[in-house]
Design an enzyme around this catalytic site. Structure first.
Site, mmCIF file in Angstrom:
data_model
loop_
_atom_site.group_PDB
_atom_site.id
_atom_site.type_symbol
_atom_site.label_atom_id
_atom_site.label_comp_id
_atom_site.label_asym_id
_atom_site.label_seq_id
_atom_site.Cartn_x
_atom_site.Cartn_y
_atom_site.Cartn_z
ATOM 1 N N LYS A 1 0.636 -1.135 0.178
ATOM 2 C CA LYS A 1 0.145 -0.005 -0.016
ATOM 3 C C LYS A 1 0.976 1.337 0.129
ATOM 4 O O LYS A 1 0.622 2.254 -0.779
ATOM 5 C CB LYS A 1 -0.747 0.028 1.380
ATOM 6 C CG LYS A 1 -1.953 0.953 1.367
ATOM 7 C CD LYS A 1 -2.968 0.924 2.492
ATOM 8 C CE LYS A 1 -3.902 -0.430 2.191
ATOM 9 N NZ LYS A 1 -4.794 -0.665 3.541
ATOM 10 N N ARG B 1 -2.812 2.923 8.949
ATOM 11 C CA ARG B 1 -3.273 1.598 7.941
ATOM 12 C C ARG B 1 -2.129 0.873 8.004
ATOM 13 O O ARG B 1 -1.158 1.237 7.992
ATOM 14 C CB ARG B 1 -3.557 1.888 6.543
ATOM 15 C CG ARG B 1 -4.890 2.886 6.405
ATOM 16 C CD ARG B 1 -5.235 3.127 4.928
ATOM 17 N NE ARG B 1 -6.151 4.134 4.873
ATOM 18 C CZ ARG B 1 -7.370 4.064 4.534
ATOM 19 N NH1 ARG B 1 -7.846 2.913 4.100
ATOM 20 N NH2 ARG B 1 -7.858 5.388 4.183
ATOM 21 N N GLY C 1 -8.350 -7.245 4.221
ATOM 22 C CA GLY C 1 -9.128 -7.617 5.492
ATOM 23 C C GLY C 1 -8.495 -8.221 6.675
ATOM 24 O O GLY C 1 -8.968 -8.541 7.644
ATOM 25 N N MET D 1 -5.716 -6.858 8.130
ATOM 26 C CA MET D 1 -5.021 -5.889 9.144
ATOM 27 C C MET D 1 -5.812 -4.795 9.496
ATOM 28 O O MET D 1 -6.806 -4.412 8.759
ATOM 29 C CB MET D 1 -3.864 -5.389 8.534
ATOM 30 C CG MET D 1 -2.788 -6.502 7.937
ATOM 31 S SD MET D 1 -1.987 -7.477 9.116
ATOM 32 C CE MET D 1 -0.898 -6.241 10.029
ATOM 33 N N ARG E 1 -4.362 -1.047 -5.956
ATOM 34 C CA ARG E 1 -3.615 -2.298 -5.778
ATOM 35 C C ARG E 1 -4.061 -3.276 -6.827
ATOM 36 O O ARG E 1 -5.238 -3.076 -7.623
ATOM 37 C CB ARG E 1 -3.725 -3.040 -4.512
ATOM 38 C CG ARG E 1 -5.213 -3.274 -4.324
ATOM 39 C CD ARG E 1 -5.414 -3.805 -2.839
ATOM 40 N NE ARG E 1 -6.678 -3.980 -2.385
ATOM 41 C CZ ARG E 1 -7.326 -4.149 -1.248
ATOM 42 N NH1 ARG E 1 -6.518 -4.297 -0.027
ATOM 43 N NH2 ARG E 1 -8.526 -4.385 -1.059
ATOM 44 N N HIS F 1 -9.214 -45.735 -1.191
ATOM 45 C CA HIS F 1 -9.951 -46.110 -2.537
ATOM 46 C C HIS F 1 -10.850 -45.196 -3.159
ATOM 47 O O HIS F 1 -11.008 -44.953 -4.326
ATOM 48 C CB HIS F 1 -10.721 -47.389 -2.189
ATOM 49 C CG HIS F 1 -11.366 -48.112 -3.296
ATOM 50 N ND1 HIS F 1 -12.593 -48.137 -3.482
ATOM 51 C CD2 HIS F 1 -10.975 -48.945 -4.197
ATOM 52 C CE1 HIS F 1 -12.943 -48.640 -4.528
ATOM 53 N NE2 HIS F 1 -11.943 -49.275 -5.083
ATOM 54 N N ARG G 1 -2.898 -47.330 -14.556
ATOM 55 C CA ARG G 1 -2.784 -48.015 -13.528
ATOM 56 C C ARG G 1 -3.708 -49.457 -14.089
ATOM 57 O O ARG G 1 -4.764 -49.273 -14.481
ATOM 58 C CB ARG G 1 -3.543 -47.809 -12.206
ATOM 59 C CG ARG G 1 -2.433 -46.757 -11.596
ATOM 60 C CD ARG G 1 -3.438 -45.902 -10.635
ATOM 61 N NE ARG G 1 -4.250 -44.944 -11.373
ATOM 62 C CZ ARG G 1 -4.466 -43.720 -11.101
ATOM 63 N NH1 ARG G 1 -3.933 -43.193 -9.860
ATOM 64 N NH2 ARG G 1 -5.273 -42.948 -11.651
ATOM 65 N N ARG H 1 1.450 -49.132 -16.179
ATOM 66 C CA ARG H 1 2.224 -49.701 -15.095
ATOM 67 C C ARG H 1 1.610 -51.089 -14.744
ATOM 68 O O ARG H 1 0.393 -51.354 -14.763
ATOM 69 C CB ARG H 1 1.924 -48.785 -13.998
ATOM 70 C CG ARG H 1 2.490 -49.227 -12.598
ATOM 71 C CD ARG H 1 2.381 -48.355 -11.333
ATOM 72 N NE ARG H 1 0.894 -48.503 -10.793
ATOM 73 C CZ ARG H 1 0.577 -47.720 -9.999
ATOM 74 N NH1 ARG H 1 1.457 -46.791 -9.383
ATOM 75 N NH2 ARG H 1 -0.465 -47.707 -9.498
ATOM 76 N N GLU I 1 10.130 -44.298 -7.185
ATOM 77 C CA GLU I 1 9.272 -43.962 -6.095
ATOM 78 C C GLU I 1 9.785 -44.376 -4.770
ATOM 79 O O GLU I 1 8.962 -44.393 -3.686
ATOM 80 C CB GLU I 1 7.769 -44.555 -6.226
ATOM 81 C CG GLU I 1 7.944 -45.904 -6.571
ATOM 82 C CD GLU I 1 6.508 -46.602 -7.042
ATOM 83 O OE1 GLU I 1 5.608 -45.879 -6.633
ATOM 84 O OE2 GLU I 1 6.415 -47.431 -7.785
ATOM 85 N N SER J 1 9.661 -42.595 -14.406
ATOM 86 C CA SER J 1 8.471 -41.734 -13.831
ATOM 87 C C SER J 1 8.435 -41.737 -12.262
ATOM 88 O O SER J 1 8.461 -42.736 -11.958
ATOM 89 C CB SER J 1 7.401 -42.314 -14.512
ATOM 90 O OG SER J 1 6.221 -41.604 -13.953
ATOM 91 N N GLY K 1 7.145 -41.710 -8.982
ATOM 92 C CA GLY K 1 5.948 -41.668 -8.150
ATOM 93 C C GLY K 1 5.983 -40.841 -6.944
ATOM 94 O O GLY K 1 6.448 -41.461 -5.908
ATOM 95 N N THR K 2 5.933 -39.925 -6.959
ATOM 96 C CA THR K 2 6.136 -38.736 -5.784
ATOM 97 C C THR K 2 5.036 -39.093 -4.834
ATOM 98 O O THR K 2 5.385 -38.650 -3.568
ATOM 99 C CB THR K 2 6.022 -37.528 -6.186
ATOM 100 O OG1 THR K 2 4.979 -36.863 -7.017
ATOM 101 C CG2 THR K 2 7.234 -37.124 -7.155
ATOM 102 N N ASN K 3 3.938 -39.835 -4.769
ATOM 103 C CA ASN K 3 3.281 -40.011 -3.925
ATOM 104 C C ASN K 3 3.879 -41.112 -2.990
ATOM 105 O O ASN K 3 3.933 -40.909 -1.509
ATOM 106 C CB ASN K 3 1.812 -40.717 -4.318
ATOM 107 C CG ASN K 3 1.117 -39.819 -5.067
ATOM 108 O OD1 ASN K 3 1.251 -38.718 -5.136
ATOM 109 N ND2 ASN K 3 -0.129 -40.141 -5.701
ATOM 110 N N CYS L 1 4.330 -38.918 -12.303
ATOM 111 C CA CYS L 1 3.003 -39.184 -12.455
ATOM 112 C C CYS L 1 2.369 -39.299 -10.975
ATOM 113 O O CYS L 1 1.097 -39.787 -10.758
ATOM 114 C CB CYS L 1 3.024 -40.960 -12.943
ATOM 115 S SG CYS L 1 3.876 -41.895 -12.029
ATOM 116 N N TYR M 1 8.438 -34.278 -19.007
ATOM 117 C CA TYR M 1 6.898 -34.060 -19.004
ATOM 118 C C TYR M 1 6.508 -34.417 -17.481
ATOM 119 O O TYR M 1 6.962 -34.940 -16.494
ATOM 120 C CB TYR M 1 6.021 -35.156 -19.779
ATOM 121 C CG TYR M 1 6.281 -36.687 -19.469
ATOM 122 C CD1 TYR M 1 5.205 -36.937 -18.476
ATOM 123 C CD2 TYR M 1 7.303 -37.278 -19.670
ATOM 124 C CE1 TYR M 1 5.158 -38.430 -17.926
ATOM 125 C CE2 TYR M 1 7.320 -38.510 -19.323
ATOM 126 C CZ TYR M 1 6.289 -39.113 -18.451
ATOM 127 O OH TYR M 1 6.277 -40.475 -17.798
#
Lengths: 881, 881
Positions: free
Chosen positions: A22, A92, A101, A103, A336, A452, A558, A614, A749, A768, A770-772, A836, A856
């Site tokens: 601001k 202010r 909203g 502060m 702003r 699931h 899958r 897979r 993974e 690939s 598998g970051t889970n 993935c 990708y």
């Protein structure tokens, strides 16, 4: 001595870290000659120093504030606290990143019993002066002293009633004097001290209050939700007051340079005559639309219109402007970048490119990809008043309304008859799939984001709220309760899978819109991005949808969901329970043609694009009956002595199921470990794939199958499994007399896979991530357990900034991924690399993938547009650096 | 052309990789002038080339062998296959690393129908010649042509019966001629071709057979068990025959320079008169002790004694020597370092230092630390004939004999009455502890190396065989079966926790011995090692034992076992089920004094040394009743409608237990996650520790408590928990007016902890690598599941070289550990680093810890001596490099 206080004339737009957003904007507007009331800014550095010193003003700050006020006194020709012509200021907050909203603000500071008279004399308007004074006491009491606001409101309401008037403006000067006395009494009562009569005491307390408000709960929550660091601090803007409440030629308003809901290029906003800014925000009186200003005060409107255009051109973005008109003169109090809906963001960005105001690249950087999800699902009308019954995990976005049913069978029958039903279960199993398909949505009381129900619903693009522990399901009596509210079968509920909310009854919805501008933006994104975007899809229908959303391949198909279809599950169960290769052979032979059709369908739907399939991943016992269910039935039969034949059959089944049970299935006998111990299962799957490929090639369809081996942590696992796949492929080529291309690769993974990625890459055409699962093993978090048990506490207590299953942990896991990419490519320069896991659809994570050299990302079909935009932004952001 | 064939005169002891151990030794002995029959060696390179070319001789090998034979012909003045004075040779395998009994040997090669007559003429002993011939056909048929040996044995037995004689030596030359014909017929029948009459054909087939034997099953298994690489190959020794079977002045024998069982410094071995080497090994006739040679052939004995001393001095180690006496003349056929028991290894090493033959450092390098475990437990007499009923996991070393009981209660009563009982359970739970304590050992049919039974038994130093899936327990009828054998309650069994064997009845045992030499070796090890050695111990008794074994601290004191004692479990359960901090308070207050006594005891037992106490680690539901048990009872009550009050009580309990249940407990709500969500539990534990510390300090006892926070993966977790501990410590100091030292640190047992170790180290005084869990998360292996389900297949198929839970995975996990050490020390140079996973007692893993810069290892008390020696060897080995 650190310079803690800046004049507006000393700053500019680039100083937002020091002066707050601001303040920097006020300085910038001052710089470019707009009518901004003069002011000074206490820097964010002062705020940080305040916190470093245990909430004490740093040395010199008070002096510098006094010097700043003296400068304002000189500039305005008024004196602070003056009995004849007092200088009044607003105070202010202003953080470096906009926190609307969050502060608190104080207006009319500088009024005292003495100076109020000066203001009355000077303006010749006693009523105005006392109105200012009572407002000031009210705001100061509320903001600086934490006196509950309703105390003042009540006094005001009571006074109006006593005087028999309806509007604040109907109160006379005498009434307001009375009100001031009452407000002071309220102040005295709550604070235990009288209202400060020295304006510097008022000002220093106000600055203190603004600093303190940086750490109020609302602000902390907002920062957490919006990922704003806690160590920025806030600046304090001290600005000469102008008055929108000096009579019928004064007023105040807020306006956007374009419509922030639709993006339409017209001034959009509202104003109130004879009011101060807080009146607009507080919604006490109903404001007028900005267009009316044109009729009421054409000169002011024209001036404002000119200023609005100037500001939009200057900042090259939609502006959100606060203004005040004092006795016919326009003042700009704030500008702003305007918050906007996803639809508006898209339209404004495209329009501004067409208007030549910004480039395509800037347009892409203006749109928050995460917001785009809003455009991809039915959603609750944000204007609607909703009453939330309970909140669970936002497991699969979209909203749905329907009648509650408690069994999959009923959901199937009634859903297929066209009824809108919501399936409510403690949790779902593969046996429930037939009920999930025709249901509008699913609500479960147990299970996490990878339960699931959640996984299946996301795959289907169907709304789901999972793990909603507040609802207690009584399946026997077909009802559920939340506290003392009971919801019976056929009652209508609405679930919001984007927020996890569960509501009683129907709620107004907004349908997804894919406007031409949206398409345009994504086409621009495609031109710029270097990352490919694929989708995770298990069925031809999902694949087609993904393709329509712009996916250029399947990154994860899958195969286990194919196994779980009710018609196939008995065959799968018999296969598993057979126990020996000979016993399995018969059932594998039955599954082969079924799987072949699955792969035929999905490869055909993705003709011309790669499809990563897979091989079987989950532990086998996931396909089997639950031990608990068997135990209950066995105990019943044992106690009642009915049907001994079935009892012994069940006991035998229990024995087999127990033998396959695991303590920690996530770390158990699954993934390629199944392939190593049961190579016949992987062989069958490979055969099904290559049979389908052969047929399609003969039909002239272009197919690019990529066979993915899951859960590899040891190079020899991939080496062995690759041999199986390659053998089947080459045999099929010979037998069918066709030629085709295919790749064999692996999911990365497990931490160990990252550590020995060079050795794994020697056997892989692609990785690939598998970051889970990689998140689960890197953190040692079972997602199903963590999200219900301790992760919420971890986020609340800021032990973690965000849920690592939603946003990729760059600090920790990112090191493993970067190592794996570097090692993998060092051993195999042709290695194709993707992701993935669910992070493949998260913009921050996509940025990481881009920087780390991925080829990708792959995400759920509905996230594909998000990913396309995020990928383009990643390219642009990193190009800048 | 590669030189594939060496003369004995061309080699020496350093060439064992090329010439094999046996060949290099024969060359060495030739070089130092010992009476070795001349010979040639086909190199290991020839063997490897043979395998590279698909089991074909490489180019030139055959020619070089022929040239080698010509050299022997010239040296010996004989001709290969000669009708008058034939050259005969032995063909033996010889790998670079000794693999006794693994490879096959052929003697008397060169005999044909023609040359046998030459041998008879030359020696004037027709019987001898035909005895040689029939032996040769037998061995050649067996080894090179895979004709079952019993075919020949049967023909020999039949002939002896027909002739009415008992001993082989009673057969006449004519009998043997007949036998030769029969043997040839057997050969013809099995091979389908006549016995080769060209000695070169015989020789090349024999060399081929030796090469092939490198990959026979026995050899592969031996290599796997002994961790010998598969790509060394074997050499082939072709040596001029000498004959121990040329009459009563000839003989053959094997002797050790010292007793390989006890280490006593006397010649130890045996010989047979008028026999060839195979007769001794095969045990067909009972040989004479070597001491008798002194009386029978004093000159030969003296000569042999001289050679034995010379060889031991030359090789500076206990030698295992094969010799033959041909008509009174001694020949040395082989020498090698002698295999010995742990006791002998210790005594020989110490004696040889005293004799000035080797240095202390060499002595330490001569003893295999893993072998020392033999000395630390009661064990099955290796001489005893045992019949193995079933084999499970070797879960806790030591052997025990006792009566089978199936309930912990019965084990408790009868065990405390002094009966020797073995507790047999499907698996054990905390409820069984009271039965485990007085039992001699435990046998379970389920669970892995970290199952409850295994962990508790190792902690107690009690023998355990776990996960013995072959036994089917019928607890109701109090028996178990293995195939068709049923073992009832009170039947006596013996379990061997070192090998996993389960045997019927009692079996002879050997008690552990800690001789003075053992102490001496460990004292030398202590002088050399730089790594500290601590023990994992949870009770004062274990701590005292560890101290007696030389531990200089406790590296891991688990507090959960304290929670699991039967008298405390109800309090713990009530605390957990309370659900709120207020509800927990009462039970925590009850636990506080109990825990204080626990810590008082263990700190006192380890006075003067550090004690690392890990705060509560396992998921809370581990302390609760099992869902399955509750379900069965609830179903029974529901069906029978008895006792509705208890039914509803159990249903409520089930609901609570379910709420705490987890899908993957290993990755669930445990470790510091408990501390974060229930800080009152950790606070109570910290208070108990510091109360105990205060009391001990006041009593003048030196204590060094180290408080360890488990399962940290995020720096803030440790930061928060450290605050709790430090606050309690400082409050206690003030309240009790005492001063004490303490450390706060963390287990590093998650991949993420390694990745952000620098940030964690900022809050840690020490790191202790919890390599059990780190292995689980790095590999994504649940140990309890993996060891029963797929790890055996992985080892068999060589996907993994060894079980990563036993031997630290240096290739993968080692990278994470090294990274964590480097990052940890970079942030905190004072950081003290240890290991408390089971790998802390494994010699290879200890070597890794030494190289990676650890300060100490911690292992089970019984492994402490192993670790002391291994640590010294690690220092010596790495000093060398």
């Amino acid at each position: 001595m650190t310079k803690f206080v800046y004049k507006f004339t000393e700053g500019n737009a680039d100083m937002r870290n020091l002066l707050g957003g601001k303040g920097a904007n006020l300085a910038e507007m001052t710089r470019i000659g707009l009518p901004v009331p003069p002011g000074i800014i206490v820097t964010t550095e002062a705020c940080l120093a305040f916190y470093q010193q245990g909430e004490q003003f740093p040395d010199g700050l008070e002096d510098q504030i006094r010097q700043g006020i003296q400068y304002l006194e000189q500039t305005m020709g008024k004196k602070f606290g003056d009995v004849s012509d007092p200088l009044l200021v607003s105070v202010r907050s202003g953080a470096p990143i906009s926190m609307p909203g969050m502060m608190d603000t104080i207006l009319n500071l500088g009024l005292t019993d003495k100076s109020v008279q000066g203001l009355a004399d000077k303006t010749g308007n006693e009523r105005f002066a006392y109105d200012c004074y009572r407002r000031f006491i009210q705001m100061f009491g509320d903001v600086a002293m934490k006196i509950p606001g309703e105390k003042f409101e009540q006094a005001l309401t009571d006074l109006k009633a006593a005087k028999g008037v309806k509007l604040d403006t109907d109160l006379t000067a005498e009434d307001l004097k009375e009100l001031v006395q009452q407000f002071k009494a309220i102040y005295q009562e709550h604070v235990g001290d009288s209202f400060p009569e020295d304006p510097y005491d008022q000002l220093l307390a106000a600055v203190h209050a603004v600093f303190a408000s940086w750490n109020n709960e609302r602000a902390k929550v907002y920062r957490r939700l919006n990922k704003i660091p806690d160590d920025l601090g806030t600046a304090v803007n001290i600005q000469t007051m102008v008055f929108g409440n000096m009579g019928q030629t004064s007023g105040t308003g807020v306006a956007f340079t374009r419509n922030p809901a639709t993006g339409e290029n017209v001034l959009y906003g509202e104003y109130l005559i004879n009011a101060q800014g807080e009146d607009v925000v507080a919604g006490i009186r109903t404001p007028e639309p900005i267009a009316h200003l044109k009729d009421e005060f054409p000169a002011v409107y024209d001036e404002f219109h000119r200023v609005a255009e100037l500001l939009e051109d200057h900042y090259r973005d939609l502006q959100d402007i606060e203004f005040t008109v004092q006795e016919g003169k326009l003042y700009i109090l704030q500008t702003r970048s305007g918050k906007r809906t996803a639809a508006a963001a898209v339209k404004v960005a495209v329009d501004m490119v067409r208007e030549g105001k910004i480039s395509r690249e800037e347009a892409l950087l203006r749109i928050d990809p995460a917001q785009l999800v809003q455009l991809m699902h039915r959603r609750i009308d944000p204007e609607a008043q909703v009453e939330v019954l309970a909140t669970g995990l936002p497991a699969s976005p979209g909203a749905a309304t329907g009648k509650v049913v408690f069994s999959a069978d009923e959901a199937e029958v009634r859903g297929n008859n066209g009824e809108a039903v919501i399936l409510v279960r403690t949790e779902t199993t593969p046996d429930d799939i037939h009920g999930l398909v025709p249901a509008r949505g699913v609500l479960t009381s147990r299970g996490g984001m990878t339960s699931h129900a959640a996984v299946v619903a996301r795959g289907m693009g169907k709304p789901a709220v999972c793990g909603c522990e507040a609802i207690k399901i009584d399946a026997e009596n077909e009802c559920f309760t939340v506290d003392n509210i009971t919801v019976k079968k056929d009652d209508i509920i609405t679930i919001d899978g984007a927020t996890g909310r569960v509501m009683l009854g129907a709620v107004p919805m907004i349908e997804p819109e894919l406007t031409g501008d949206f398409e345009t933006i994504l086409a621009w994104a495609d031109e710029i991005r270097t990352l490919g975007v694929r989708a995770n899809a298990d069925t031809p229908r999902d694949a087609t949808q993904a393709r329509n959303f712009g996916a250029t391949g399947i990154g994860l198909c899958r195969t286990e969901h194919m196994f779980m279809e009710p018609s196939r599950l008995p065959i799968v169960q018999e296969m598993i329970l057979a126990g020996t290769p000979e016993g399995r052979r018969e059932f594998l032979a039955k599954l082969l043609p079924i799987q072949e059709e699955d792969f035929y369908g999905i490869l055909k739907a993705m003709a011309g694009y790669p499809v990563t399939i897979r091989l079987l991943d989950p532990p086998l016992h996931e396909f089997l009956p639950k031990i608990e269910d068997l135990l209950v039935e066995i105990t019943e039969l044992r106690v009642t002595k009915k049907d001994p034949a079935r009892l012994s059959q069940l006991q035998e089944l229990l024995r087999k199921v127990r033998a396959l049970a695991e303590f920690n299935p996530m770390l158990g006998h699954r993934g390629c470990r199944l392939g190593v111990t049961f190579p016949d299962v992987y062989e069958m799957q490979a055969q099904a794939i290559f049979n389908a490929v052969s047929r399609l090639v003969k039909e002239g369809v272009e197919v690019y199958p990529e066979i993915m081996i899951p859960l590899v942590g040891i190079p020899a696992e991939l080496e062995l499994m690759r041999e199986v796949v390659v053998r089947v492929a080459e045999e099929t080529k010979q037998r069918e007399k066709v030629d085709f291309e295919y790749k064999v690769g692996t999911m990365i993974e497990l931490p160990r896979a990252c550590l020995v990625a060079d050795k794994i890459a020697a056997h892989a055409d692609f990785f690939s991530f598998g970051t889970n699962d990689l998140t689960q093993t890197t953190f040692g978090f079972s997602r199903d357990d963590a999200e219900g048990k301790f992760l919420p506490t971890y986020i609340d207590q800021k032990i973690l900034k965000e849920n690592p299953f939603a946003v990729l942990d760059q600090e920790g896991m990112g090191q493993l991924i970067a190592l794996a990419v570097q090692k993998g490519r060092s051993a195999n320069s042709e290695l194709h690399i993707g992701i993935c896991g669910e992070h493949g659809g998260d913009p921050e994570s996509i940025d990481f993938c881009h920087r780390t050299g991925f080829d990708y990302v792959s995400c759920s079909p509905f996230r594909v547009p998000v990913a396309r935009l995020a990928a383009a932004r990643a390219e642009l952001k990193n190009r800048k650096k």
